[in-house]
Design a protein around this motif. Structure first.
Motif, PDB file in Angstrom:
ATOM      1  N   SER A 267       1.412   1.990   0.266  1.00  0.00           N
ATOM      2  CA  SER A 267       2.413   2.273   1.003  1.00  0.00           C
ATOM      3  C   SER A 267       3.718   1.500   0.299  1.00  0.00           C
ATOM      4  CB  SER A 267       2.462   1.529   2.634  1.00  0.00           C
ATOM      5  OG  SER A 267       2.397   0.126   2.250  1.00  0.00           O
ATOM      6  N   GLU A 268       4.827   1.982   0.771  1.00  0.00           N
ATOM      7  CA  GLU A 268       6.083   1.375   0.079  1.00  0.00           C
ATOM      8  C   GLU A 268       6.205  -0.113   0.374  1.00  0.00           C
ATOM      9  OE1 GLU A 268      10.809   2.474   0.062  1.00  0.00           O
ATOM     10  OE2 GLU A 268       9.543   3.491   1.471  1.00  0.00           O
ATOM     11  N   ALA A 269       6.184  -0.624   1.741  1.00  0.00           N
ATOM     12  CA  ALA A 269       6.186  -1.833   1.995  1.00  0.00           C
ATOM     13  C   ALA A 269       5.274  -2.717   1.268  1.00  0.00           C
ATOM     14  CB  ALA A 269       6.130  -2.011   3.590  1.00  0.00           C
ATOM     15  N   GLU A 270       4.095  -2.219   1.150  1.00  0.00           N
ATOM     16  CA  GLU A 270       2.941  -3.130   0.652  1.00  0.00           C
ATOM     17  C   GLU A 270       3.291  -3.316  -0.992  1.00  0.00           C
ATOM     18  OE1 GLU A 270      -1.831  -2.218   0.446  1.00  0.00           O
ATOM     19  OE2 GLU A 270      -0.519  -0.789  -0.310  1.00  0.00           O
ATOM     20  N   LEU A 271       3.805  -2.413  -1.753  1.00  0.00           N
ATOM     21  CA  LEU A 271       4.107  -2.763  -2.905  1.00  0.00           C
ATOM     22  C   LEU A 271       5.350  -3.499  -3.163  1.00  0.00           C
ATOM     23  CD1 LEU A 271       3.035   0.588  -4.768  1.00  0.00           C
ATOM     24  CD2 LEU A 271       1.923  -1.537  -4.882  1.00  0.00           C
ATOM     25  N   GLN A 272       6.593  -3.246  -2.161  1.00  0.00           N
ATOM     26  CA  GLN A 272       7.669  -4.103  -2.551  1.00  0.00           C
ATOM     27  C   GLN A 272       7.335  -5.523  -2.091  1.00  0.00           C
ATOM     28  OE1 GLN A 272      10.531  -1.294   0.244  1.00  0.00           O
ATOM     29  NE2 GLN A 272      11.653  -2.429  -1.316  1.00  0.00           N
ATOM     30  N   ALA A 273       6.307  -5.794  -1.361  1.00  0.00           N
ATOM     31  CA  ALA A 273       6.037  -7.299  -1.198  1.00  0.00           C
ATOM     32  C   ALA A 273       5.376  -7.980  -2.087  1.00  0.00           C
ATOM     33  CB  ALA A 273       5.257  -7.394   0.134  1.00  0.00           C
ATOM     34  N   LEU A 274       4.974  -7.407  -3.220  1.00  0.00           N
ATOM     35  CA  LEU A 274       4.228  -7.865  -4.469  1.00  0.00           C
ATOM     36  C   LEU A 274       5.164  -8.611  -5.549  1.00  0.00           C
ATOM     37  CD1 LEU A 274       1.660  -5.315  -5.035  1.00  0.00           C
ATOM     38  CD2 LEU A 274       1.607  -7.311  -3.614  1.00  0.00           C
ATOM     39  N   THR A 275       6.600  -8.042  -5.344  1.00  0.00           N
ATOM     40  CA  THR A 275       7.364  -8.670  -6.449  1.00  0.00           C
ATOM     41  C   THR A 275       8.545  -9.281  -5.752  1.00  0.00           C
ATOM     42  OG1 THR A 275       8.211  -6.514  -6.792  1.00  0.00           O
ATOM     43  CG2 THR A 275       6.374  -7.100  -8.178  1.00  0.00           C
ATOM     44  N   THR A 276       9.194 -10.057  -6.612  1.00  0.00           N
ATOM     45  CA  THR A 276      10.628 -10.647  -6.393  1.00  0.00           C
ATOM     46  C   THR A 276      11.546  -9.723  -6.917  1.00  0.00           C
ATOM     47  OG1 THR A 276      10.367 -12.310  -8.202  1.00  0.00           O
ATOM     48  CG2 THR A 276       9.799 -12.978  -5.872  1.00  0.00           C
ATOM     49  N   ALA A 277      12.717  -9.962  -6.830  1.00  0.00           N
ATOM     50  CA  ALA A 277      13.983  -9.168  -7.433  1.00  0.00           C
ATOM     51  C   ALA A 277      13.755  -9.291  -8.976  1.00  0.00           C
ATOM     52  CB  ALA A 277      15.144  -9.599  -6.917  1.00  0.00           C
ATOM     53  N   ARG A 278      13.156 -10.614  -9.503  1.00  0.00           N
ATOM     54  CA  ARG A 278      13.264 -10.973 -11.001  1.00  0.00           C
ATOM     55  C   ARG A 278      12.064 -10.339 -11.587  1.00  0.00           C
ATOM     56  NH1 ARG A 278      10.159 -15.444 -11.931  1.00  0.00           N
ATOM     57  NH2 ARG A 278      11.124 -16.012 -13.620  1.00  0.00           N
ATOM     58  N   VAL A 289       1.060   8.379  -9.728  1.00  0.00           N
ATOM     59  CA  VAL A 289       1.330   9.505  -9.215  1.00  0.00           C
ATOM     60  C   VAL A 289       1.304   9.545  -7.664  1.00  0.00           C
ATOM     61  CG1 VAL A 289       0.162  10.545 -11.308  1.00  0.00           C
ATOM     62  CG2 VAL A 289      -1.396  10.097  -9.114  1.00  0.00           C
ATOM     63  N   LYS A 290       0.816   8.355  -7.069  1.00  0.00           N
ATOM     64  CA  LYS A 290       0.877   8.167  -5.670  1.00  0.00           C
ATOM     65  C   LYS A 290       2.206   7.411  -4.966  1.00  0.00           C
ATOM     66  CE  LYS A 290      -3.115   6.163  -5.802  1.00  0.00           C
ATOM     67  NZ  LYS A 290      -4.402   5.569  -5.770  1.00  0.00           N
ATOM     68  N   CYS A 291       2.855   7.013  -5.895  1.00  0.00           N
ATOM     69  CA  CYS A 291       3.831   6.052  -5.378  1.00  0.00           C
ATOM     70  C   CYS A 291       5.387   6.472  -5.843  1.00  0.00           C
ATOM     71  CB  CYS A 291       3.802   4.604  -5.933  1.00  0.00           C
ATOM     72  SG  CYS A 291       2.203   3.900  -5.843  1.00  0.00           S
ATOM     73  N   ARG A 292       5.469   7.470  -6.886  1.00  0.00           N
ATOM     74  CA  ARG A 292       6.896   7.905  -7.259  1.00  0.00           C
ATOM     75  C   ARG A 292       7.717   8.246  -6.098  1.00  0.00           C
ATOM     76  NH1 ARG A 292       3.708  10.921 -11.524  1.00  0.00           N
ATOM     77  NH2 ARG A 292       4.252   9.591 -13.614  1.00  0.00           N
ATOM     78  N   ALA A 293       7.391   8.778  -5.079  1.00  0.00           N
ATOM     79  CA  ALA A 293       8.166   9.322  -4.162  1.00  0.00           C
ATOM     80  C   ALA A 293       8.851   7.938  -3.552  1.00  0.00           C
ATOM     81  CB  ALA A 293       7.473   9.974  -2.734  1.00  0.00           C
ATOM     82  N   PHE A 294       8.628   6.785  -3.600  1.00  0.00           N
ATOM     83  CA  PHE A 294       9.161   5.651  -3.038  1.00  0.00           C
ATOM     84  C   PHE A 294       9.397   4.635  -4.119  1.00  0.00           C
ATOM     85  CE2 PHE A 294       4.791   5.966  -1.406  1.00  0.00           C
ATOM     86  CZ  PHE A 294       4.267   4.533  -2.210  1.00  0.00           C
ATOM     87  N   ALA A 295       9.427   5.097  -5.325  1.00  0.00           N
ATOM     88  CA  ALA A 295       9.639   4.004  -6.465  1.00  0.00           C
ATOM     89  C   ALA A 295      10.841   3.140  -6.414  1.00  0.00           C
ATOM     90  CB  ALA A 295       9.265   4.757  -7.640  1.00  0.00           C
ATOM     91  N   ARG A 296      10.828   1.835  -6.971  1.00  0.00           N
ATOM     92  CA  ARG A 296      11.908   1.290  -7.236  1.00  0.00           C
ATOM     93  C   ARG A 296      12.279   1.226  -8.653  1.00  0.00           C
ATOM     94  NH1 ARG A 296      12.225   2.508  -2.675  1.00  0.00           N
ATOM     95  NH2 ARG A 296      12.683   1.144  -0.880  1.00  0.00           N
ATOM     96  N   ASP A 297      13.434   0.552  -8.842  1.00  0.00           N
ATOM     97  CA  ASP A 297      13.967   0.593 -10.337  1.00  0.00           C
ATOM     98  C   ASP A 297      12.990  -0.568 -10.996  1.00  0.00           C
ATOM     99  OD1 ASP A 297      15.160  -1.705  -9.344  1.00  0.00           O
ATOM    100  OD2 ASP A 297      17.268  -0.999  -9.722  1.00  0.00           O
ATOM    101  N   ASN A 298      12.451  -1.181 -10.369  1.00  0.00           N
ATOM    102  CA  ASN A 298      11.534  -2.287 -11.381  1.00  0.00           C
ATOM    103  C   ASN A 298      10.214  -2.020 -11.313  1.00  0.00           C
ATOM    104  OD1 ASN A 298      11.121  -2.963  -8.595  1.00  0.00           O
ATOM    105  ND2 ASN A 298      11.018  -5.253  -8.826  1.00  0.00           N
ATOM    106  N   TRP A 299       9.644  -0.858 -11.157  1.00  0.00           N
ATOM    107  CA  TRP A 299       8.381  -0.420 -11.041  1.00  0.00           C
ATOM    108  C   TRP A 299       8.070   0.442 -12.409  1.00  0.00           C
ATOM    109  CZ3 TRP A 299       6.942   1.735  -5.420  1.00  0.00           C
ATOM    110  CH2 TRP A 299       7.055   0.404  -4.397  1.00  0.00           C
ATOM    111  N   TRP A 300       6.855   0.241 -13.103  1.00  0.00           N
ATOM    112  CA  TRP A 300       6.783   0.578 -14.197  1.00  0.00           C
ATOM    113  C   TRP A 300       5.327   1.170 -14.341  1.00  0.00           C
ATOM    114  CZ3 TRP A 300      10.053   1.152 -18.770  1.00  0.00           C
ATOM    115  CH2 TRP A 300      11.326   0.526 -18.543  1.00  0.00           C
ATOM    116  N   TYR A 301       4.956   2.106 -15.082  1.00  0.00           N
ATOM    117  CA  TYR A 301       3.494   2.272 -15.425  1.00  0.00           C
ATOM    118  C   TYR A 301       3.087   2.596 -16.839  1.00  0.00           C
ATOM    119  CZ  TYR A 301       4.403   7.449 -15.899  1.00  0.00           C
ATOM    120  OH  TYR A 301       4.849   8.571 -16.345  1.00  0.00           O
TER     121      TYR A 301
END
Length: 336
Positions: A267-278, A289-301
């Motif tokens: 879930s979007e909230a689940e992954l957002q909670a794993l990192t800080t802004a830095r 492939v499951k997360c692109r629809a709600f990806a943030r700019d600090n998410w990489w694969y």
């Protein structure tokens, strides 16, 4: 805990041993019923190549399927891929994967294969239905099944088994006391054995997973893995430690390593909670492939490519090509 049980390091496997005997009996009877003709299996009008495994857990089948598709394309063939679509919940089956299909519908592996290769991919719990859908809608020369070694309702021409070269077969017992779906003597009847990591034995094909550049999930930008900082690594694959080990082998030490179950629905909230802004969130391509629809700019694969080598590799590919040529010749005779 399950790794300790399956490896034999924990005596708890003895408590599960009676259930393993039952599993082995049932699976053996199922296979025997197809071999003896007590249950009917279906032969497709095109050659079928199964890429599967003998053990539960991630062995690297999907990278092998992608590699095999590309290798056969280079030899002038048009493969199609079918999958059970584990983790997907489509409104109807068979499901033909296209650019609008999500991992929630088809499962993560079929979507990944379609995106990486561009070949037709079909998903259905009954693989016969997936094969028929591919043949009806696409001009394919052969079918590759992602998993399905134990799906004996579908006859096959070539069987390829992928083995985790580090874990191999653990304590050698059937599920749940051990990792085995079928016992190791099943290898005597397959056409190719691919060993992911570890040391390949004589007659086996050695495989390694080679990382490419990291890719930003929002912008598509690429960069060297070493350029990522304050990394939190996430993996929801069959064997997450392999992904974390790959990062360390590339000189990257994550600030945190978080493992999820295979095919985990993020879930979007689940992954957002794993990192800080830095911090930077880094995941596998299968997770992405499951997360692109709600990806943030600090998410990489991190994409990886299978590299295969060994004396048995070219004969295996030629066996597949020859089988396709024979099938094509037989089809031409029938139409004359």
């Amino acid at each position: 805990m399950i790794e300790r049980i399956w490896s034999g390091r924990s005596p708890l496997w003895l408590l599960l041993w009676p259930f393993s005997l039952l599993y082995g009996l049932v699976s053996g009877l199922i296979r025997l019923s197809y071999r003896r003709g007590w249950r009917r299996s279906w032969r497709a009008p095109l050659p079928v190549v199964v890429v599967g495994n003998l053990t539960a857990g991630g062995n690297g089948k999907t990278p092998v399927v992608i590699w095999l598709v590309q290798a056969l394309q280079q030899r002038g063939l048009r493969p199609g891929v079918v999958s059970r679509g584990y983790g997907g919940k489509a409104e109807h089956y068979p499901l033909l994967v296209d650019h609008t299909t999500t991992a929630l519908q088809a499962g993560d592996e079929p979507v990944l294969i379609a995106q990486r290769t561009g070949v037709p991919v079909a998903v259905a719990p009954k693989r016969r239905e997936a094969v028929e859908a591919l043949i009806a809608h696409h001009p394919v020369d052969l079918i590759i099944t992602d998993d399905g070694l134990q799906h004996y309702a579908l006859q096959r021409d070539i069987e390829i088994v992928v083995i985790d070269g580090v874990r191999r077969f653990g304590n050698g017992w059937w599920l749940p006391a051990g990792p085995m779906r079928e016992r190791a003597d099943r290898l005597a009847s397959v056409d190719g054995i691919i060993v992911n990591g570890g040391i390949a034995n004589a007659g086996e094909i050695a495989m390694s997973l080679q990382p490419a550049q990291a890719m930003n999930m929002q912008s598509g930008a690429r960069c060297a893995l070493a350029e990522l900082t304050h990394v939190v690594a996430v993996a929801g694959i069959g064997h997450p430690p392999r992904f974390f080990a790959t990062l360390k082998q590339q000189g990257l030490t994550p600030e945190a390593e978080i493992a999820f179950a295979d095919h985990h629905a993020y879930s979007e909230a689940e992954l957002q909670a794993l990192t800080t802004a830095r911090q930077t969130l880094l995941m596998t391509e299968k997770d992405a492939v499951k997360c692109r629809a709600f990806a943030r700019d600090n998410w990489w694969y991190l994409p990886v490519d299978a590299e295969l080598q060994g004396a048995a590799l070219e004969p295996l590919l030629m066996q597949i090509v020859q089988r396709c040529a024979e099938q094509s010749g037989a089809g031409n005779k029938r139409t004359q």
